[in-house]
Every structure is written in C-alpha cells, then in structure tokens.
Design a protein around this motif. Sequence first.
Motif, short mmCIF file in Angstrom:
data_model
loop_
_atom_site.label_atom_id
_atom_site.label_comp_id
_atom_site.label_asym_id
_atom_site.label_seq_id
_atom_site.Cartn_x
_atom_site.Cartn_y
_atom_site.Cartn_z
N GLU A 185 6.59 1.95 0.67
CA GLU A 185 7.82 2.19 1.43
C GLU A 185 8.69 0.93 1.41
O GLU A 185 8.18 -0.18 1.23
N LYS A 198 0.82 -1.21 0.00
CA LYS A 198 0.00 0.00 0.00
C LYS A 198 0.85 1.27 0.00
O LYS A 198 0.65 2.16 -0.83
N THR A 199 1.78 1.39 0.94
CA THR A 199 2.55 2.63 1.08
C THR A 199 3.70 2.73 0.09
O THR A 199 4.22 3.83 -0.14
#
Length: 369
Positions: A56, A53-54
């Motif tokens: 990162e 999702k992020t």
Amino acid sequence: MQVYLVGGAVRDALLGREIKERDYVVVGATPEQLINQGFQQVGKDFPVFLHPKTKEEYALARTERKQGQGYTGFICDFTPEVTLEQDLIRRDLTVNAIAQAEDGSLVDPFGGQDDIKKRVLRHVSDAFSEDPLRILRVARFAARYHYLGFTIAPETKQLLIAMVKAGELTTLTAERVWLEFEKSLSDGAFSDFLNVLASIGGLSVISAELEKQWNEDTYKTLKARFDYANNHQLHDTALLFSQVTLSLSSQEINSIANTIRLPNEVRDLAINAQTHQAVLASEQPSCDEVFNCFNQLDLWRRPERFKQVLKVLEISLQHPVPCHESLTLAANQAKAVNPQQFIAQGIKGADIKTALEQARLSAISRYFS
C-alpha cells in the motif's frame, strides 16, 4: 513519526461503501527512515513509498507550490516539519481531506464529515484552481456519488466554470483526459460524468462532437443504457464508450479518437458498432446484408468483433437484438465453412474464393432470405 489513513478510504468508509484501496500519509518522517524500515520509494523526486508487506502507498506529508502551467508544474516540500493539516489543505475536496489516526479517531479540519452528511462536494481552498486535472476529478466524483444524492457546491461549480473559461482544460494531455474518462466508465456513471462536464462548459473543450449531441434526452438515454450494463455486469470500457458514439458518424468518431487518444480497440469497436447497427439490429436483415457485415467485420479471422458489436447493440437496446439467435447460428455455420474442402475437390485459384463465398452465403440463407 505518525501514520494516518487518508483520502478515499476514509471517505468511502464514512459512506458505507466498499474500500478498494488504502493510502496513508506519514507525518514527521524522512525518506531515509522509511527506506530503513523496508519501504520502497516510488520515483526519485516524489515522496511516495510502498509498504514492504502490503504494498500500500505511504506518502510523506507535503506542501505544494505551483510553478508553471498544467497539472505537473508543482514544487513539493516534504520535510518532517510539514504538518498533517498542511498536507490536507492541498487536497481537492473536503470529503477527501479527512484523515484517520491509528487509534481510529478522525482529523477533519475542513468540515469533510459535515459535507458528507449534506452530500456536498466542496473544494478545500483556493489552491484548488492551480490543478486543471481537478476539473475532471470533481466531475468524476460527482458522477460516481450521484446515486447517493451528492451535488457540487455552488461556489465550487463557479470555480470550475471559471477554470474552464480560463483555458485550464486545454493544458491537459489527451492521454490524461482519456484516463479520467476510463475511470468514470469503470465507475458505471459515465452519463453523469459527461453531464457535469457539459454543465460547466468543459465538454465542448474536450470534444465538440460529444458536446454537439448533448442534451437532456441524450443524458437520459445513456443513463438507461449504463444502468442496463451495470445490472448485467457489463463493464468492458470499449462496450461502454461505444454507447456514446452510436449516433455519430465514423468521421466524428475518428475525430474524437484523435482528440482524446482513444485506444485502438475502443475506437475500432465504436466505428464497427456505428457502421453495422442498422443491419444487425434490424428485425429482418437480408442474407446479403448479413454476409456483407460478416465480411467487413472479418468474422472469419476476428469472430470476437461480431460478438462485441452484438453486445454493444444489446446495451443500446437494453435487450438482445431481435435476430440475435439467428445471427449467432448463421455466423457459426458460415465460419465453419472450410476452404480445404474445396481444395480437396480440385478447385483452384480464384475459384476457391468464389466457392467459399457461395458456401457461406448458403449457410446464412438458412436463416435470412
């Protein structure tokens, strides 16, 4: 499986700085476990994954063993048995070797928090010397945090000097050197970056041309220019790098471009600014001088070149050039001359170019004698 926030995000949070990106280390997991949770692996042989999702970065805890020369010759072990402390000890500086658990508690086995309080950049272990890229990274960190009072620990500076003397910098590719230069330019502290490199003997290895002009006066001059650029939100890499080369010759700039692999737009602006600074920064340039500048900068097809050179000179002077308004008006009116008007008058062949030049000179002469 345990997840920790590591590196720059933890360091900058402790310094009260804005966190620009977050990196995580995962302990006790396998690549398959992360992939099954939807993480996307980056590369085939390196244990870094993007969060579904992020996006990162999450890296499996790993150890590294040096094999061969340069900054790429490492063998990684990223089995689930690798501990957090084993992962942290391979990092460069103590201030970058602090981890934050999911409950917010800090894991700091090498005294990074204490070094942050003391404003010291200190290497974590002797393994530091295995990676020549860290010479440039430490110079970049020292420059970035100079305004906070950070200095390089004496033992770390001696290690950097020893690495330079051992020829470690020469193993870096020109492209990798430029990338670190570019990052420091983005930090807005490039004068301090070059100053650190000069102090450890690294600047002469990277560029004899830059080292030749380096002294305390050069440092102070460039620092004032970069402060002006920061205060006026001028962050373009080419504009900033040109500040370093204004006192060099075009031949020297080309030499730097070949050594460090400057992008073409950075090299071209540096040469254009160096070539035309005497005329464009003059208090009373002549009409012919201004016309020649416009021609050589190809104002007619590449008007952005002229604007960029003026901006380079503004940063160097820390105010707009004396004739900024007149130069801008003259450029706009000379560029507005349309060759179609001469064709409509029946002018043909080489006479069109002559008429065009005379009309442009006439427009410029309204502002410069």
